[in-house]
Design a protein around this motif. Structure first.
Motif, PDB file in Angstrom:
ATOM      1  N   ASP A 184       0.816  -1.213   0.000  1.00 41.95           N
ATOM      2  CA  ASP A 184       0.000   0.000   0.000  1.00 41.95           C
ATOM      3  C   ASP A 184       0.851   1.264   0.000  1.00 41.95           C
ATOM      4  O   ASP A 184       0.326   2.363   0.162  1.00 41.95           O
ATOM      5  CB  ASP A 184      -0.988  -0.003   1.171  1.00 41.95           C
ATOM      6  CG  ASP A 184      -0.284   0.052   2.516  1.00 41.95           C
ATOM      7  OD1 ASP A 184       0.952   0.106   2.539  1.00 41.95           O
ATOM      8  OD2 ASP A 184      -0.987   0.023   3.534  1.00 41.95           O
ATOM      9  N   GLY A 185       2.144   1.113  -0.162  1.00 45.74           N
ATOM     10  CA  GLY A 185       2.999   2.276  -0.323  1.00 45.74           C
ATOM     11  C   GLY A 185       3.404   2.923   0.977  1.00 45.74           C
ATOM     12  O   GLY A 185       3.778   4.082   0.989  1.00 45.74           O
ATOM     13  N   ARG A 186       3.311   2.189   2.053  1.00 45.51           N
ATOM     14  CA  ARG A 186       3.658   2.762   3.339  1.00 45.51           C
ATOM     15  C   ARG A 186       4.663   1.869   4.053  1.00 45.51           C
ATOM     16  O   ARG A 186       4.616   0.647   3.935  1.00 45.51           O
ATOM     17  CB  ARG A 186       2.407   2.913   4.206  1.00 45.51           C
ATOM     18  CG  ARG A 186       1.486   4.006   3.732  1.00 45.51           C
ATOM     19  CD  ARG A 186       0.160   3.934   4.465  1.00 45.51           C
ATOM     20  NE  ARG A 186      -0.761   4.944   3.984  1.00 45.51           N
ATOM     21  CZ  ARG A 186      -1.529   4.797   2.915  1.00 45.51           C
ATOM     22  NH1 ARG A 186      -1.495   3.676   2.224  1.00 45.51           N
ATOM     23  NH2 ARG A 186      -2.341   5.759   2.538  1.00 45.51           N
ATOM     24  N   VAL A 187       5.535   2.526   4.754  1.00 47.12           N
ATOM     25  CA  VAL A 187       6.457   1.800   5.621  1.00 47.12           C
ATOM     26  C   VAL A 187       6.005   2.048   7.044  1.00 47.12           C
ATOM     27  O   VAL A 187       5.862   3.196   7.456  1.00 47.12           O
ATOM     28  CB  VAL A 187       7.901   2.295   5.417  1.00 47.12           C
ATOM     29  CG1 VAL A 187       8.822   1.603   6.391  1.00 47.12           C
ATOM     30  CG2 VAL A 187       8.351   2.037   4.007  1.00 47.12           C
ATOM     31  N   ARG A 188       5.741   0.994   7.740  1.00 50.32           N
ATOM     32  CA  ARG A 188       5.251   1.137   9.111  1.00 50.32           C
ATOM     33  C   ARG A 188       6.336   0.699  10.067  1.00 50.32           C
ATOM     34  O   ARG A 188       6.906  -0.372   9.916  1.00 50.32           O
ATOM     35  CB  ARG A 188       3.997   0.290   9.317  1.00 50.32           C
ATOM     36  CG  ARG A 188       2.801   0.840   8.596  1.00 50.32           C
ATOM     37  CD  ARG A 188       1.581  -0.034   8.787  1.00 50.32           C
ATOM     38  NE  ARG A 188       0.419   0.584   8.166  1.00 50.32           N
ATOM     39  CZ  ARG A 188       0.181   0.553   6.853  1.00 50.32           C
ATOM     40  NH1 ARG A 188       1.025  -0.065   6.052  1.00 50.32           N
ATOM     41  NH2 ARG A 188      -0.891   1.141   6.352  1.00 50.32           N
ATOM     42  N   LEU A 189       6.572   1.541  11.020  1.00 46.45           N
ATOM     43  CA  LEU A 189       7.566   1.229  12.039  1.00 46.45           C
ATOM     44  C   LEU A 189       6.833   1.052  13.355  1.00 46.45           C
ATOM     45  O   LEU A 189       6.275   2.002  13.898  1.00 46.45           O
ATOM     46  CB  LEU A 189       8.580   2.365  12.129  1.00 46.45           C
ATOM     47  CG  LEU A 189       9.716   2.160  13.126  1.00 46.45           C
ATOM     48  CD1 LEU A 189      10.660   1.096  12.615  1.00 46.45           C
ATOM     49  CD2 LEU A 189      10.459   3.456  13.339  1.00 46.45           C
TER      50      LEU A 189
END
Lengths: 315, 959
Positions: free
Chosen positions: A172-177
């Motif tokens: 989805d085009g997101r990097v989640r930390l």
């Protein structure tokens, strides 16, 4: 100052092909060093997982038990266990020595793209095309995950674990930390589907490659972009990227058969390593030495900073 | 040391003996008495408290005198609280040792006399039996003892006894005794004969002259004693009986170790009826024949076969050996002489013979079959003339000759359910009667149109005989179908602004049909009665077909914003709970728990606007603009495993914090449907073909992957289109299903494929919008190769490859509906790779290209999967190919490479077979051309027909 400052050593890039290994297991979907970097694990599209010796290039063990092509593998800190994931929606925990399946974890609704141990190999994290990351407990006998991270809106393509942080890249085009210590999620919007994420070795930055043929280096704490690296081709495939052993260079696979080396600070292309004609799908950098693994089709290449004979003397 | 005689005095011999000393062990100093300790069985020290103060143990766990021990309670009594006299039992003052086996009050579980078996001692009995034998009057002592034995009997028995009852006497009302004579001959009893048992004798004697009108007391019973089995012998085995072995039984010459209890009893008591002389003393072969014996016939024992049974189960002595499950013959044999009551064995006590036998079931013979009866039912095909093409109908008529006669007088099976219902006088079912009523009115019209077209063509087909003409008709029909489809899409693919109006229209359509009553419809606003009333009003108006039902039903006193909001909610809920559901609900019962929890769990924190972010990304302003930080609760166990303290120690929730929101609030749904996404799609150039109403959830869930591709340079419009179509399938399916019926009748299929196959040479493709657009971008040539491969030319390689593909891809590729899939196929971009130096040498060029294009189809389906793909297992990149269609080509090549190998093998096999056939007519000239394709043309041609069939079959199966 009694002693002169030691001259900064010129960083050497692993540009000499030490060895090419024909893995005989279909396409190599992922190639990984083990925890100490002496062995290589390859995930084959013929459902097998193979363990190789780096120095000799010999096959040590084959792990069979997956029902479809194996997509990722990780070894525990003590090299006693492996976890691998596959298109058959399962995650398998292996015993390295015996080659037996210690545990087969089912629960994902789609193929599992990436898998990682945490630092003490007490938790397996697996990210799947179903958009969830599942945290499996290796200590208890439960077959249900401890927690399911379902914040991603699309499939998970890549996942890395540090001491207390999970870095998850999604389509989805997101990097989640996920910061366990703080109890927070930091969502960085990249825009283009993420193919690979990784931490820098110092743990301050995150690297993420996406399908717009760009690799971005983001500050972990603020999300600001520190560097952008492009020039390679990454438009359709799930390709890996990584950092060199001293965080001096950024590496990425490319669909044009090369591995691109960029200087981390300057962002300039420092080396375009020709691997072959096909897509370089996976790569992994040694923890401490300038040594690189690349995977193209059914082969795995080992690259070193020095030519073969010198490397052999070292080894 | 310990064994020294002198020092013995020093030791108290109590407890376990000391271990023997070894030679070289260091000498241990003896422990003097005062230092020796006594431990109980639990290893606790025993202290001697004095003989009268507790002995070795006193208090709870020997704690008397210690701090933990009990202290005697002082006696306190006041006026208010009188001291209770404690009721103490002696056990209260005892220790657990006292209850043990050797304690002062041993407690162990013992069967009381009431429950102990009568026979106390087995050994004693045996001794008694032996002694009775040795006695002058054998059995005397035993009997006497038994008589004198103290009675341990139940109260009932004792009462009976007090009433004068004696053991063994029959109990119960007096009965009329029938004459019964026991056949005692069969019972042979060996052993000593005892004095006759009184009761039995009397009974027998009574029997002899039983008068008719006299009743007797119930028959006396010899009490059966149940001996518990205490030995380890097999069941029924009783060892060598000294009574038999010594006392007699020499006649038999064969000691029967296995006899029944009854026999044993009688042998113990003797048998009056045995009719044998009593033998005294020792007899038998081992001792020869005594002076008193007259048996000298059998001095020297000869064991003959007559002593053994030669037949299993034959010739059984006496009754009761089989019990009541005796074989029937056995019974009958016995019964013949006495009575014809079917009883088996002895009649068990407490049971009586049935006075009348069970009725025999009369079995009626099956009815006679009519002579012309055929056991197989033949279903006569019911042909509806309207649906079948007239030619077929005519043919049918001609063949059957009586189709027209049949039609008016409908048989039972030709009636449909409504007709039958009318005939039976049942009430019609609630809800719509046909599928068509569930379809929107517009769709219905369209279907009717198509139907009309089809019918027209039916008529025209009548006149058409030549194939060409038919092709034209087919083409026109197809065009009509296409038009109908496109018109449908156009009607719904109106831009987002008109969506609301279209929704109200849909709601109107949904409700204006024949519907269930309002009372049965779901009340979404039950919490707010006024709102619900307005909603009901709205629904009612909708039912009447009122066009502006919405506006009329709203409260005019509300603000514009409120009204707008309510309007949206009403339309949504009207669509959600539209009467198609209620028509179903008339057939289902309501669930017990209605979903009246009108709140949904929604994550509290929602992401910011994606548009802003996208703009930020474009400007490369990463950081605050692109970063969202949310609260997140890791699982406790996860924190533990990561060695991290729980950041939210108090909270029990896991994951993102959720809040409850009104379920029926439009804003829930609004937030979820990403409005920006829709608008972006609309603005993106490639979306002109793909703007569908976002009704189906699949569309919402569409992968970012596809989207990204579309946005970025339209690298893969086909893939995007495919994923679009996949989401459309569900919408298109029902329409298609309806359309198919119609079009089938006119033999004009809506799929472009059919047409192409018929107009082989012509390149008249239906040009949809997408295709035109693609043509702008890159050179597009319709993949005629594919169709050639399928229909014009053929090679075994292709077909085998396709079948391979099928089997390979079946599990991966989701089956989408057919026409769309095929249309996607025709849209396939051309294969413009320069021909590779392939392993094959002399296959025709078109077969090569076709082999490349054939695997395309499943490949495309593969690409529908979400997320970045995995590279193919192996490929050689094209020498100079446009960057665009790269991976597709790779895939193809990969497949090709694979195939070639396999196919060669197959070819070989086939060749061999073929050769075998050919050998007769052809000489052995082809022996040299063993291996490859040099002579493959001939085979190709030969194989082609069968392969073609297989290929067609495959295609049909896919459909």
């Amino acid at each position: 100052m009694a002693f002169p400052q030691p001259r900064p050593q010129v960083t050497q890039l692993p540009q000499h092909l030490l060895r090419t290994v024909e893995c005989q297991q279909g396409a190599v979907r992922a190639v990984r060093f083990n925890a100490d970097g002496n062995y290589v694990l390859t995930c084959g599209s013929d459902k097998s997982l193979k363990l190789w010796s780096v120095s000799r290039g010999t096959l040590l063990k084959t792990y069979t038990g997956h029902g479809y092509e194996v997509l990722d593998v990780d070894s525990s800190y003590d090299n006693s266990q492996l976890c691998s994931c596959s298109s058959d929606k399962t995650v398998i925990l292996w015993d390295v020595a015996s080659g037996q399946v210690t545990r087969k974890l089912r629960g994902h609704a789609g193929k599992v793209n990436c898998v990682q141990f945490n630092e003490e190999a007490t938790v397996i994290l697996s990210g799947s095309i179903d958009g969830t990351v599942r945290c499996w407990d290796t200590r208890s006998r439960r077959y249900e995950p401890i927690q399911i991270l379902d914040e991603a809106r699309d499939g998970i393509s890549s996942l890395k674990v540090s001491e207390h942080e999970l870095l998850i890249g999604s389509v989805d085009g997101r990097v989640r930390l996920y910061d366990l210590r703080m109890g927070q999620i930091h969502v960085d919007f990249i825009g283009s589907p993420i193919t690979c994420v990784c931490f820098s070795r110092d743990g301050q930055c995150t690297l993420s490659s996406s399908l717009d043929s760009t690799v971005r280096l983001l500050d972990k704490s603020t999300g600001e972009m520190l560097g952008e690296y492009s020039g390679h081709v990454n438009k359709g495939y799930k390709l890996d990227c990584c950092l060199s052993e001293k965080d001096t260079h950024v590496l990425s696979c490319s669909e044009d058969g090369h591995v691109y080396f960029w200087d981390l600070v300057e962002g300039s292309l420092s080396l375009k390593l020709p691997v072959g004609k096909a897509v370089v799908q996976s790569l992994d950098f040694h923890q401490t030495e300038p040594r690189l693994l690349t995977a193209m089709e059914g082969q795995v290449q080992v690259w070193g900073a020095e030519p073969e004979d010198a490397a052999v003397e070292d080894g | 040391m310990a064994s020294d005689e002198d020092s013995d005095e020093d030791f108290v011999s109590y407890g376990t003996p000391l271990e023997p000393l070894e030679e070289d062990e260091p000498i241990r100093k003896p422990v003097p008495v005062h230092e020796q300790t006594v431990k109980d069985e639990k290893g606790r020290y025993k202290r001697f408290h004095g003989a009268f103060t507790g002995g070795f143990s006193a208090g709870y766990f020997n704690t008397v005198g210690t701090q933990e021990g009990w202290t005697p309670s002082t006696f306190v009594s006041s006026r208010q609280q009188k001291a209770e006299r404690p009721s103490a039992r002696p056990e209260d003052f005892m220790d657990e040792e006292d209850f043990s086996e050797h304690g002062i009050a041993p407690r162990e579980i013992v069967t009381t006399a009431d429950f102990a078996s009568e026979r106390k001692d087995q050994l004693k009995d045996k001794a008694r039996a032996v002694s009775s034998l040795a006695a002058l009057i054998p059995g005397d002592t035993g009997l006497l003892e038994e008589l004198i034995a103290p009675a341990r009997s139940s109260i009932g028995v004792e009462l009976l006894r007090k009433m004068g009852w004696k053991d063994g006497q029959g109990v119960g009302p007096r009965v009329k005794r029938k004459h019964r004579k026991q056949n005692t001959d069969a019972i042979k009893v060996y052993g000593c004969v005892m004095p006759p048992n009184g009761s039995e004798e009397s009974e027998e004697e009574d029997d002899e002259f039983a008068p008719e009108n006299v009743t007797f007391a119930p028959k006396d019973v010899v009490p059966v004693d149940f001996t518990p089995k205490v030995d380890s012998h097999g069941l029924g085995y009783r060892g060598l009986n000294p009574l038999q072995a010594l006392g007699g039984g020499s006649e038999s010459g064969h000691i029967n170790l296995f006899t029944l209890q009854s026999d044993r009893a009688s042998s113990l008591f003797g048998d009056r009826n045995s009719g044998q002389k009593r033998r005294g003393g020792i007899g038998g072969q081992a001792f020869g024949v005594g002076a008193m014996e007259n048996e000298d016939v059998d001095i020297y024992h000869k064991d003959s076969m007559s002593n053994y049974d030669t037949v299993l189960g034959g010739e059984e002595p006496g009754d009761g050996l089989y019990g009541w499950t005796a074989p029937q013959q056995y019974n009958r044999k016995k019964n013949d002489s006495k009575r014809d009551v079917m009883y088996s064995g002895r009649i068990l006590d407490g049971f009586a013979l049935a006075s009348q036998g069970t009725e025999i079931k009369t079995v009626y013979p099956p009815p006679d079959l009519p002579r012309d009866y055929r056991p197989v039912h033949y279903f006569r095909p019911v042909v509806d003339l309207s649906t079948v093409s007239p030619i077929v109908a005519q043919a049918l008529q001609a063949s059957r000759g009586h189709l027209s006669q049949d039609a008016p007088q409908k048989g039972r099976h030709s009636l449909d359910s409504s007709q039958r219902r009318d005939m039976l006088g049942e009430t019609p079912l609630q809800g719509p009667s046909s599928v068509f009523e569930l379809i929107g009115s517009k769709d219905r019209e369209r279907l009717n149109e198509i139907r009309g077209v089809g019918k027209e063509q039916n008529k025209s087909v009548l006149n058409l005989s030549s194939a060409e003409d038919r092709a034209v008709v087919v083409a026109s029909a197809k065009a009509a179908a296409l038009q109908a489809m496109s018109s449908r899409f156009q009607s719904t693919t109106s831009p987002a602004e008109t969506q609301a109006s279209s929704e109200t229209q849909m709601a109107l359509n949904a409700w204006s049909g024949p519907t269930a009553d309002v009372g049965k419809t779901f009340k979404p606003f039950a919490k707010n009665p006024q709102k619900q009333a307005r909603y009901d009003l709205y629904i009612n108006k909708l039912k009447k077909g009122d066009k502006d039902a919405l506006e009329l039903s709203l409260d005019t006193s509300m603000t514009e914003w409120e009204r707008g909001r309510e309007r949206d909610e009403f339309v949504r809920s009207a669509l959600l709970y539209k009467p198609s559901n209620s028509s179903l609900s008339s057939r289902f019962t309501r669930s017990k728990h209605e979903d009246d929890t009108d709140s949904v769990e929604v994550t509290r924190d929602q992401e910011n606007d994606v548009d802003d972010k996208q703009a930020a990304v474009k400007m490369k302003m990463f950081g605050k603009l692109t970063r969202d930080t949310f609260e997140w609760h890791p699982d406790k166990l996860l924190c533990k495993r990561f060695n991290v303290p729980d950041p939210y120690p108090g909270s029990s929730s896991v994951g993102m914090p959720k809040i409850k929101r009104d379920k029926y609030s439009v804003f829930n749904f609004l937030t979820i449907t990403d409005g920006s996404q829709v608008s972006r799609e609309a603005s993106s150039p490639s979306s002109s073909s793909t703007t569908l109403p976002h009704l189906t959830p699949e569309v919402k869930k569409k992968s970012r992957w596809d989207e990204a591709e579309r946005v970025s340079e339209h690298k893969d419009p086909l893939g995007a289109f495919l994923s679009e179509t996949r989401s459309e399938v569900s919408v298109a399916k029902q329409m298609e299903a309806g359309a198919k019926n119609q079009t089938d009748s006119s033999q004009a299929s809506a799929s472009p494929e059919v047409k192409v196959t018929q107009s082989d040479g012509k390149e008249t493709e239906p040009k949809t919008e997408e295709e035109e657009k693609e043509e702008d971008e890159e050179e597009v040539r319709p993949p005629m190769d594919l169709f050639k491969a399928i229909f014009a030319s053929s090679s075994d390689e292709k077909s085998s490859s396709s079948s391979e593909e099928d089997s390979e891809e079946e599990e991966v590729a989701p089956s989408t509906s057919e026409p769309i899939q095929i249309s996607a196929e025709t849209l396939n971009p051309p294969v413009s790779t320069p021909s590779k130096p392939s392993a094959e040498t002399s296959t025709a060029q078109n077969t090569q290209s076709s082999s490349r294009s054939a695997p395309d189809k499943p490949q495309d389906l593969d690409e529908e999967e979400f997320g970045p793909r995995l590279p193919p297992p192996g490929f050689i990149p094209p020498a100079h190919s446009p960057q665009l269609k790269k991976q597709k080509k790779k895939d193809k090549e990969k497949h090709k490479a694979k195939k070639h190998k396999k196919e060669k093998k197959k070819k070989k096999n086939k060749k061999h077979k073929h050769k075998g056939k050919q050998k007769k007519r052809v000489d052995e000239s082809n022996s040299s051309s063993d291996d490859t394709d040099s002579n493959s043309e001939d085979e190709n041609r030969v194989v082609s027909t069968s392969e073609l069939l297989q290929r067609l079959k495959n295609i049909r199966n896919k459909r």
